[in-house]
Design a protein around this motif. Structure first.
Motif, PDB file in Angstrom:
ATOM      1  N   SER A   1      42.388  52.187  20.083  1.00 13.32           N
ATOM      2  CA  SER A   1      42.944  51.586  18.860  1.00 13.32           C
ATOM      3  C   SER A   1      42.307  52.163  17.595  1.00 13.32           C
ATOM      4  O   SER A   1      42.188  51.478  16.588  1.00 13.32           O
ATOM      5  N   ASP A   2      41.864  53.410  17.658  1.00 14.82           N
ATOM      6  CA  ASP A   2      41.213  54.098  16.529  1.00 14.82           C
ATOM      7  C   ASP A   2      39.940  53.407  16.049  1.00 14.82           C
ATOM      8  O   ASP A   2      39.512  53.596  14.917  1.00 14.82           O
ATOM      9  N   HIS A   3      39.302  52.599  16.920  1.00 14.38           N
ATOM     10  CA  HIS A   3      38.061  51.918  16.540  1.00 14.38           C
ATOM     11  C   HIS A   3      36.874  52.878  16.582  1.00 14.38           C
ATOM     12  O   HIS A   3      36.730  53.692  17.496  1.00 14.38           O
ATOM     13  N   VAL A   4      36.033  52.773  15.575  1.00  9.99           N
ATOM     14  CA  VAL A   4      34.702  53.377  15.526  1.00  9.99           C
ATOM     15  C   VAL A   4      33.845  52.336  14.819  1.00  9.99           C
ATOM     16  O   VAL A   4      34.156  51.938  13.703  1.00  9.99           O
ATOM     17  N   TRP A   5      32.782  51.866  15.500  1.00 13.18           N
ATOM     18  CA  TRP A   5      31.979  50.781  14.947  1.00 13.18           C
ATOM     19  C   TRP A   5      30.587  51.245  14.582  1.00 13.18           C
ATOM     20  O   TRP A   5      29.986  52.064  15.282  1.00 13.18           O
ATOM     21  N   ASN A   6      30.040  50.674  13.510  1.00 11.31           N
ATOM     22  CA  ASN A   6      28.639  50.851  13.159  1.00 11.31           C
ATOM     23  C   ASN A   6      27.940  49.552  13.533  1.00 11.31           C
ATOM     24  O   ASN A   6      28.171  48.518  12.909  1.00 11.31           O
ATOM     25  N   VAL A   7      27.112  49.626  14.564  1.00 15.71           N
ATOM     26  CA  VAL A   7      26.402  48.446  15.052  1.00 15.71           C
ATOM     27  C   VAL A   7      24.904  48.759  15.005  1.00 15.71           C
ATOM     28  O   VAL A   7      24.457  49.698  15.665  1.00 15.71           O
ATOM     29  N   VAL A   8      24.169  48.020  14.233  1.00 18.68           N
ATOM     30  CA  VAL A   8      22.735  48.202  14.000  1.00 18.68           C
ATOM     31  C   VAL A   8      22.362  49.664  13.730  1.00 18.68           C
ATOM     32  O   VAL A   8      21.378  50.182  14.239  1.00 18.68           O
ATOM     33  N   GLY A   9      23.170  50.340  12.906  1.00 25.57           N
ATOM     34  CA  GLY A   9      22.885  51.724  12.520  1.00 25.57           C
ATOM     35  C   GLY A   9      23.304  52.769  13.529  1.00 25.57           C
ATOM     36  O   GLY A   9      23.057  53.954  13.349  1.00 25.57           O
ATOM     37  N   GLN A  10      23.938  52.342  14.594  1.00 19.84           N
ATOM     38  CA  GLN A  10      24.396  53.256  15.635  1.00 19.84           C
ATOM     39  C   GLN A  10      25.920  53.293  15.622  1.00 19.84           C
ATOM     40  O   GLN A  10      26.566  52.336  15.217  1.00 19.84           O
ATOM     41  N   THR A  11      26.476  54.416  16.063  1.00 21.48           N
ATOM     42  CA  THR A  11      27.930  54.566  16.099  1.00 21.48           C
ATOM     43  C   THR A  11      28.422  54.351  17.522  1.00 21.48           C
ATOM     44  O   THR A  11      27.967  55.025  18.454  1.00 21.48           O
TER      45      THR A  11
ATOM     46  N   HIS B   1      31.191  55.348  23.936  1.00 25.31           N
ATOM     47  CA  HIS B   1      30.300  56.451  23.591  1.00 25.31           C
ATOM     48  C   HIS B   1      29.432  55.969  22.446  1.00 25.31           C
ATOM     49  O   HIS B   1      29.913  55.290  21.534  1.00 25.31           O
ATOM     50  N   ALA B   2      28.152  56.306  22.490  1.00 25.54           N
ATOM     51  CA  ALA B   2      27.243  55.861  21.436  1.00 25.54           C
ATOM     52  C   ALA B   2      26.405  57.014  20.916  1.00 25.54           C
ATOM     53  O   ALA B   2      25.977  57.874  21.684  1.00 25.54           O
ATOM     54  N   THR B   3      26.198  57.006  19.614  1.00 27.29           N
ATOM     55  CA  THR B   3      25.277  57.933  18.963  1.00 27.29           C
ATOM     56  C   THR B   3      24.165  57.089  18.358  1.00 27.29           C
ATOM     57  O   THR B   3      24.435  56.229  17.515  1.00 27.29           O
ATOM     58  N   LEU B   4      22.944  57.322  18.805  1.00 27.66           N
ATOM     59  CA  LEU B   4      21.785  56.568  18.343  1.00 27.66           C
ATOM     60  C   LEU B   4      20.892  57.502  17.534  1.00 27.66           C
ATOM     61  O   LEU B   4      20.204  58.350  18.104  1.00 27.66           O
ATOM     62  N   PRO B   5      20.921  57.386  16.201  1.00 27.94           N
ATOM     63  CA  PRO B   5      20.046  58.233  15.376  1.00 27.94           C
ATOM     64  C   PRO B   5      18.577  58.001  15.725  1.00 27.94           C
ATOM     65  O   PRO B   5      18.206  56.945  16.272  1.00 27.94           O
TER      66      PRO B   5
ATOM     67  N   THR C   1      22.712  60.811  22.346  1.00 31.70           N
ATOM     68  CA  THR C   1      24.105  60.455  22.614  1.00 31.70           C
ATOM     69  C   THR C   1      24.208  60.010  24.058  1.00 31.70           C
ATOM     70  O   THR C   1      23.514  60.540  24.944  1.00 31.70           O
ATOM     71  N   CYS C   2      25.060  59.028  24.292  1.00 32.12           N
ATOM     72  CA  CYS C   2      25.156  58.469  25.630  1.00 32.12           C
ATOM     73  C   CYS C   2      26.477  57.730  25.814  1.00 32.12           C
ATOM     74  O   CYS C   2      27.230  57.508  24.866  1.00 32.12           O
ATOM     75  N   ILE C   3      26.705  57.366  27.053  1.00 30.69           N
ATOM     76  CA  ILE C   3      27.836  56.523  27.425  1.00 30.69           C
ATOM     77  C   ILE C   3      27.271  55.203  27.924  1.00 30.69           C
ATOM     78  O   ILE C   3      26.444  55.175  28.841  1.00 30.69           O
ATOM     79  N   PHE C   4      27.669  54.112  27.288  1.00 32.03           N
ATOM     80  CA  PHE C   4      27.298  52.761  27.712  1.00 32.03           C
ATOM     81  C   PHE C   4      28.445  52.172  28.522  1.00 32.03           C
ATOM     82  O   PHE C   4      29.613  52.499  28.283  1.00 32.03           O
ATOM     83  N   GLY C   5      28.112  51.243  29.391  1.00 33.56           N
ATOM     84  CA  GLY C   5      29.133  50.476  30.093  1.00 33.56           C
ATOM     85  C   GLY C   5      28.615  49.099  30.431  1.00 33.56           C
ATOM     86  O   GLY C   5      27.402  48.900  30.575  1.00 33.56           O
ATOM     87  N   VAL C   6      29.534  48.143  30.525  1.00 37.93           N
ATOM     88  CA  VAL C   6      29.222  46.807  31.020  1.00 37.93           C
ATOM     89  C   VAL C   6      30.318  46.375  31.980  1.00 37.93           C
ATOM     90  O   VAL C   6      31.465  46.800  31.869  1.00 37.93           O
ATOM     91  N   ALA C   7      29.914  45.531  32.930  1.00 38.47           N
ATOM     92  CA  ALA C   7      30.880  44.942  33.854  1.00 38.47           C
ATOM     93  C   ALA C   7      30.397  43.537  34.198  1.00 38.47           C
ATOM     94  O   ALA C   7      29.209  43.348  34.453  1.00 38.47           O
ATOM     95  N   PRO C   8      31.276  42.550  34.170  1.00 43.92           N
ATOM     96  CA  PRO C   8      32.622  42.622  33.595  1.00 43.92           C
ATOM     97  C   PRO C   8      32.554  42.735  32.070  1.00 43.92           C
ATOM     98  O   PRO C   8      31.506  42.502  31.474  1.00 43.92           O
TER      99      PRO C   8
END
Length: 146
Positions: free
Chosen positions: A13-23, A37-41, A101-108
């Motif tokens: 849905s074209d989302h890109v979020w800034n959460v606690v300074g991370q993308t 996908h996350a980018t952690l400065p 840079t990394c890939i996060f996941g959660v289940a459920p």
């Protein structure tokens, strides 16, 4: 799930979020799993918190992270997978001096996708904590507040 490809440069849905300074860029979302996908400065972190109903993992693509499980610190490098079981307090720290840079996941997935929509751009720690608790993510108090 809708079949298809989420390309490298896009989020659901074209989302890109800034959460606690991370993308954070969402890549897959169903009721059973959520992947982003996350980018952690350098020098950013996610404070210690608990997911009471979700297992979480990180696949580290580039850089290095430290994961704190209370007094236990685990170091991860590119190619490593970090496992954070539900109910285990954990904090995620980039102390490497370089971007990770990394890939996060959660289940459920539960409400985490909706939580990130709410947290996009929030900078006040108290507000982040309040909103997160509404979505079953409980941040721990800072050590000097205990």
């Amino acid at each position: 799930m809708i079949k298809g490809v989420t390309t490298a440069g896009e989020g659901l849905s074209d989302h890109v979020w800034n959460v606690v300074g991370q993308t954070y860029v969402p890549k897959l979302h169903t009721e059973v799993a959520f992947v982003w996908h996350a980018t952690l400065p350098a020098d950013t972190f996610v404070p210690p918190h608990i997911h009471t109903h979700q297992d979480e993992w990180i696949f580290l693509i580039e850089g290095a992270l430290e994961i704190e499980f209370m007094q236990e610190v685990h170091k991860a490098n590119a190619g490593d997978t970090i496992r954070m079981p539900r109910g285990e307090a954990h904090g995620i720290f980039n102390r490497s001096g370089k971007e990770a840079t990394c890939i996060f996941g959660v289940a459920p997935s539960r409400g985490l996708y909706d939580l990130f929509i709410q947290l996009d751009g929030v900078t006040d720690p108290a507000e982040l904590t309040r909103i997160s608790a509404l979505f079953e993510v409980d941040f721990l108090p800072p050590p000097d507040a205990a």
